[in-house]
Design an enzyme around this catalytic site. Sequence first.
Site, PDB file in Angstrom:
ATOM      1  CG  ASP A 208     -32.549  24.710  16.707  1.00  0.00           C
ATOM      2  OD1 ASP A 208     -32.586  25.712  15.690  1.00  0.00           O
ATOM      3  OD2 ASP A 208     -32.335  23.655  16.620  1.00  0.00           O
TER       4      ASP A 208
ATOM      5  CG  PHE B 233     -29.612  17.739   1.877  1.00  0.00           C
ATOM      6  CD1 PHE B 233     -30.582  18.559   1.348  1.00  0.00           C
ATOM      7  CD2 PHE B 233     -29.061  18.030   3.180  1.00  0.00           C
ATOM      8  CE1 PHE B 233     -31.000  19.604   2.384  1.00  0.00           C
ATOM      9  CE2 PHE B 233     -29.532  19.024   4.156  1.00  0.00           C
ATOM     10  CZ  PHE B 233     -30.471  20.022   3.846  1.00  0.00           C
TER      11      PHE B 233
ATOM     12  CB  THR C  46     -35.041  29.037  13.175  1.00  0.00           C
ATOM     13  OG1 THR C  46     -35.450  28.066  12.174  1.00  0.00           O
ATOM     14  CG2 THR C  46     -36.111  30.218  12.699  1.00  0.00           C
TER      15      THR C  46
ATOM     16  CG  ASP D 260     -37.683  25.873   8.988  1.00  0.00           C
ATOM     17  OD1 ASP D 260     -37.877  26.065   7.781  1.00  0.00           O
ATOM     18  OD2 ASP D 260     -37.975  25.136   9.722  1.00  0.00           O
TER      19      ASP D 260
ATOM     20  NE  ARG E  11     -35.458  31.677   4.008  1.00  0.00           N
ATOM     21  CZ  ARG E  11     -35.481  30.343   3.543  1.00  0.00           C
ATOM     22  NH1 ARG E  11     -34.622  29.736   3.388  1.00  0.00           N
ATOM     23  NH2 ARG E  11     -36.763  29.927   2.802  1.00  0.00           N
TER      24      ARG E  11
ATOM     25  CG  ASP F 242     -28.761  24.267  17.316  1.00  0.00           C
ATOM     26  OD1 ASP F 242     -29.320  25.455  16.502  1.00  0.00           O
ATOM     27  OD2 ASP F 242     -29.490  23.439  17.329  1.00  0.00           O
TER      28      ASP F 242
END
Lengths: 343, 1305
Positions: free
Chosen positions: B405, B531, B667, B669, B757, B787
Amino acid sequence: MKRKSQDCKSRLPDNSAMKQQQLPAFRLQLSANEILSGFFATGVFCLGMGVILLLSAKSIREIEINYTEKCASCAKLREDATNFDKECNCSVSFYLPQKMEGNVYLYYKLYGFYQNLYRYILSRSNIQLVGTDVKDVRNCAPFKTSDEGLPIAPCGAIANSLFNDTFVLLYNFNSSTQIKVPMVRTATAWWTDKYVKFQNPTYQNLSHAFEGTAKPPNWPKPVYELDEEDPRNNGFINDDFIVWMRTAAFPTFKKLHRRLHRIDSFTEGLPAGSYSFIINYNFPVSKFQGQKALVLSTLTWSGGSSLFLGLAYLVTGAVTLLAFFSMMAVHLKLKERKTFFLQ
Amino acid sequence: MSRTCSLLWGLSDVEEKMGLRQSLQGADVPQARTIYLNEPLRNTFCENSISTAKYSKWSFLPRYLYLQFSKTANAFFLFITVLQQIPDVSPTGKYTTLVPLLVILVISGIKEIVEDYKRHMADKLVNSKNTIVLRQNAWQMILWKEVNVGDIVKATNGQFLPADMVLISSSEPQATCFVATSNLDGETNLKIRQALSETAAMKTEKQLSSLSGKIKCEGPNFHFNSFVGTLYLNSESPISIGPDQILLRGTQLKNTEWILGIVVYTGFETKFMQNAVKSPLKRSKVEKVTNMQILVLFLLLLVMSLVSCVGAILWRDRYRAEPWYIGKKDYDYHSFGFDLLVFIILYHNLIPISLLVTLEIVKYIQALFINWDEDMHFKGSNVCAMARTSNLNEELGQVEYLFSDKTGTLTCNIMTFKKCSVAGIMYGQSPCSISDSYEFNDPALLQNFENDHPTREYIKEFLTLLCVCHTVFPEREGNNISYQASSPDEAALVKGAKKLGFVFTARMPNSVTIEAMGEELTFEILNVLEFSSNRKRMSIIVRTPEGQLRLYCKGADSVIYERLSENSLFVEETLVHLENFAKEGLRTLCVAYTDLTEIEYEQWLVMYKKASTVVQDRIQSLEDCYDRIEQKFLLLGATAIEDRLQARVPETITSLLKANIKIWVLTGDKQETAINIAYSCKLLSGEMPRIQLNANSLEATQQMINQNCQDLGALLGKENDLALIVDGKTLKYALHVEVKKSFLNLALSCRTVLCCRLSPLQKAEIVDVVKKQVKAITLAIGDGANDVGMIQTAHVGVGISGNEGMLATNNSDYAIAQFSYLEKLLLVHGTWNYFRVTKCILYCFYKNVVLYIIELWFAIVNGFSGQIIFERWCISLYNVIFTSLPPFTLGIFERCCSQESLLRYPQLYRISQTGDIFNIKVLWIQSINAIVHSFILFWLPAKMLEHDMVSQGGYTTDYLFLGNFIYTYVVVTVCLKAGLETLSWNKFTHFAIWGSIMIWLGFFAVYSSLWPTVAVAPEMTGQVNMALMCPHFWLGFFIVPIVCLIQNVAWKSIRNTCHRTLLEDVREMESSGVQVLRRDSARRWLETQDAPEVQAHGARAGGPGAARGEARRGRAGRSSARWEGVGVRAGCSPPLTQSRRILPVREANATPDAPPVECGTPGHPDLGGDGVTGFERVGARTDAGATRALEARHRPSLPLCTPLQPQVSRSAAGGYGERRRRSKLAAVLRGDAQLGLLETNSRRTRLLRVWKFPDSSGGQPASSAGVSTHTMRSGPQGRLSPGAQLWVFACEERAGPRTHLLADP
């Protein structure tokens, strides 16, 4: 909930050699020199030992007299179990070219007799033999009880098949006189066997002790009559019996039978000359293609003749030295590479 | 009820083994429940007492036996034990297998009991805590275990809550309360909970007793952050209950005087307990191979039994019938089947009975070693590494694919607000330098704000948003405000705004107060739209002080940009800035707002209320509802947050790559951020070609992949220096059935793979696909809940106990605190454990084959009758006593080489990775070796004793006499063989090897003299006297083990000469006298180097920027300097003031400015000198040469570093091996230098002497002109302690310290 108390103190693990796996350790890492000298030393040692053992084995005098063929008629007689009460004697003569010095031992040797069969070894009662309970025959199948239902003493297949040939060794002192070579029939068994493992039941009279038991089917006489001359050699503590009860590892085996009584003309040992055995032939071997022999032998410091052990040392030594030389050659060739052997 | 609960709980472990649990979880949707207030229970729920123990008093025996006998090996031995009870079938007696089996079961039973007892005690402690409950209209003190569903519980400040409950009221205004949830999710911030306004007033006993109605809520589940329930108070409309009203078991009440709550879940149904599920049982590859090998041995056993049966038939044929002396009457039932059973019992010990329990204990201790490792203890959070399972220890040595990760794993997950873009203008430091300050400090923003820049209003709105739109909670201590936040990003933004003058000061349940440039403003909060990782945004609807309804939103750029209105400005500029931020590896968020009209809001509120009382799928309907109002955003700008790399991540990655571990970063991100992080942690390099896959459809993906595969051509399938970058969307297509194969081909041809992503499920999917495709061992490491999937899927799951809660840790097999500890975990513990376990297993097989094949040789001479050659108890105690210790020392203490070497040469990892030292082939070689040994061990003594007259008295012997000879030789040979296998002998090894031989001899002596006093072993009577007195015994004692083992020694020597591996080279270098400083001191020093506070010292040396750069360079230097030729490692440059902390100064005379001892791995100094002729000593080869040779042979690497070269060498006279005290030291030093002499041994470091030199070069900068040579003609003063090493270090003001090993005194 319990965490609170742990939180306070640092959880840094102990810095001990054990926990950090830093225990001092010797590394088994040998350099070429160590390896080569190790090989060399081993080789030389083994060679040396081999030579010594071979020499000492050579010093042993040993003679084996196989009387299977020579007593063929007796063997024939014994094949039929119904002839068990018929005596059969035969005489075998031999010549001793060199005298046998020192203690001389008489062994009988059987070929093809499997004393190491599972069911054979199993078939004995140690409790009976130690004298505590003469009637304990639990493991003795198929020789537990006699036809009358009495427990057999000593029971079991081993005891039943006791080697029962008897021998008389005659020395031809000269062409006319034959002297009976004096033999000791005791101290042929291990000390622990004679005094610990085998005990007669405690009775004044031995025959009383064995009351209510039967003799093994193959035996001509009951156990308390094995040696009526010597009470310390009678019953279960009879040396011949004890020796037989130690079952051999191989189908060909020797058992110690008699020792030379070193008196009169035999103080030095057995002199050279011609001898003859008078054999009372009882033990049937031809049924299982077995053979019987007698062995007269002297011993050295290491016991009996051990040509094999000497050879084993010799061969090991030679092979090790050979390995040493070839490794040395390789090493010298690779010297500039500074190659090291082990690990 | 509680019984069934605990029973179910206990069984969970079995279910997991059978893989039932997952299907159960999938199928079993828990039923919704109804709780009636103040009424007797209508339904039965789980009791509140918990039992995490595996067994109860009564269930222990059946359950334990069931578990044990479900292991094949144990079942096999049970089967043998049963067979032995058949009369006459067993040549080894009735109980000879039962007893060792019992011993083994008792040993592992004791282990189970000890572990379970601890659990019982912990449970008891928890169950008997006190709590206050309303019973019969009065408060009563009861135990936790007596709490029922529906009870009204009162808890006071600091207490832990006994069950999951719905908050009714509290002592605080507006019925709020605070709870610490660190037990549950590891988050350290306090959480706020608020009771429903309808119940907030119910505080007295009377009110509570009169409370009537019901609570409907969902069934028990393990989601901490969700709860769906509805409260039906009599004669009132239903009220929805959400996670805000829920207090969970295991949380602690904080900053609140008392609270009242209604219990809804108890005992095992609480979310806390529902989460405490063990991760699925994983089996290691070695274990699988071992099972395979046991099967092979079993086949061998069958073959041997069959051969023996045939032999028995042939033998009987030859003798027609049984010979007369055996008495055949009763024995006619000699059937083939009966014989087969006899032989199976005879040979069954081929299968090592003690292997399983040995391995269990060995692995348990290996796990302890991992837990105890100082190097893996993180001071920052005071957390040690934790092996949560011990059956994967050796798998750590075989990892080939590492899935990592990014956030929180490679990075610290400590966020700092760095940059922002407001109204199309970028603020923050110039992008060219990686800034070194920690916070946003661009004065331009405030200047623009104060100087009435055209964008002033935007700036104000932007900062207001940062202050208002979040769920952070402020904690005031005097004038300081600290922030408690569940998301570190939010905390960073609020802190950033505070620094800019917009201070968030107070949060009330319905409002937030901020101080904007000194002006206090209160925003009424109407709704918080939470969120979620699905929504990737959070919004807040407020009424501004001016009375305007406004929605503030912050979230990922992709979701914000979708929702921008056409009127939004600066869209393009912000997008450019966002890209820039991402390129620097910063995490970005977009912020936007929209104004709402009253009507719009009223309409939406109706919808919202409806959605929030739905019981089924409430979350989904709420999200749909949120989506309605989050529209027509006006963009304000973007924020950029830095998440720093964790300490030593690049070094660790470099090292792992060298160890041939392929690293994939998975990830959630953004692609740019991921690439940037990959650069900074050396996963990507500038010249490495990249393949990027970004496609929108299956066809495009397929085409792209095929194109790339074609481009690679012949290189496909090999390891190339390529990087593959895929995003989540493309990956979805790439993992389609028809594309999967070629995608994997492509991915496996690349050195580095970055997947961005990704959803948690995709992470797990990739791991699964690779695991199945390449059949290599995979390891997944991560820290967050996202994870968990991949951690459970991978062969080995490693959790980082970080800031994101305990979920990953709780599901992992190994938990560590820092990514960099992976290096030690894999390279050192993994390699060691692999060597240990495999050696232990091979050795166990070897020793069993050696002893029990002898029975086969003996069968040849005893007519295949099934007779054993040894005494029966000796046989069965062989594994339990006489040879039980060497496997333990092999499994626990064996070291193939030192940990310093393993870390310095990560290439060594490949030995264990490829599994070359443990596979079926190796087993066969070992077995053949064992058979050869057993051949020698039987036939040599057999021939030796063939003449039956071996003792001096002429006595003849028996079969057991031979057996005892052989047995003794076997024990000696097998123990010495263990010694030969052992590469490092410590005191335990000595004890195990020599001790085992002595134990056997002692046992032999005692056992031979028991009969008839004790009724055992009549056959053994007197054996010991005869054997030990027999010269042949001792003659054989020497020759037999020599003949057996000399071939092994010779074989090993030849192999090590002709086919040398890296391991041997390294071992040789190690034993050449080059020892290194204890690693722990070095590691501690490294940690201080990287810790943030160190940078403070940097200010002295030229500003913060320089300091950080220095530190970075230091880190880089360390990794590359490992290969630096002459063994002087350079580059570490700690400020001198720090040195005292590092050097364990225990001697009073140590000078204050003694430089720190340098870090762990000095190379091999050039010890040779001129005067040494090398051949004799191992260490003769010069080190530089050796290192280069190693390099050249095994992998080309990178001697990049060009450090200053202090040449410290001994004079020719003092060559290695000469134990001279006096020697000449020459050092070429620059500048104002010191030279010191240190002595180290395993316990301490002692400074012996320091020489100081005047600055002969007159302070010139480092250049050749400044070099001076100093020669000392004196040795250390005082006596050296034995076993110590001498170190010379040079210390220069500018260059930092060097250490250099001088010699072994």
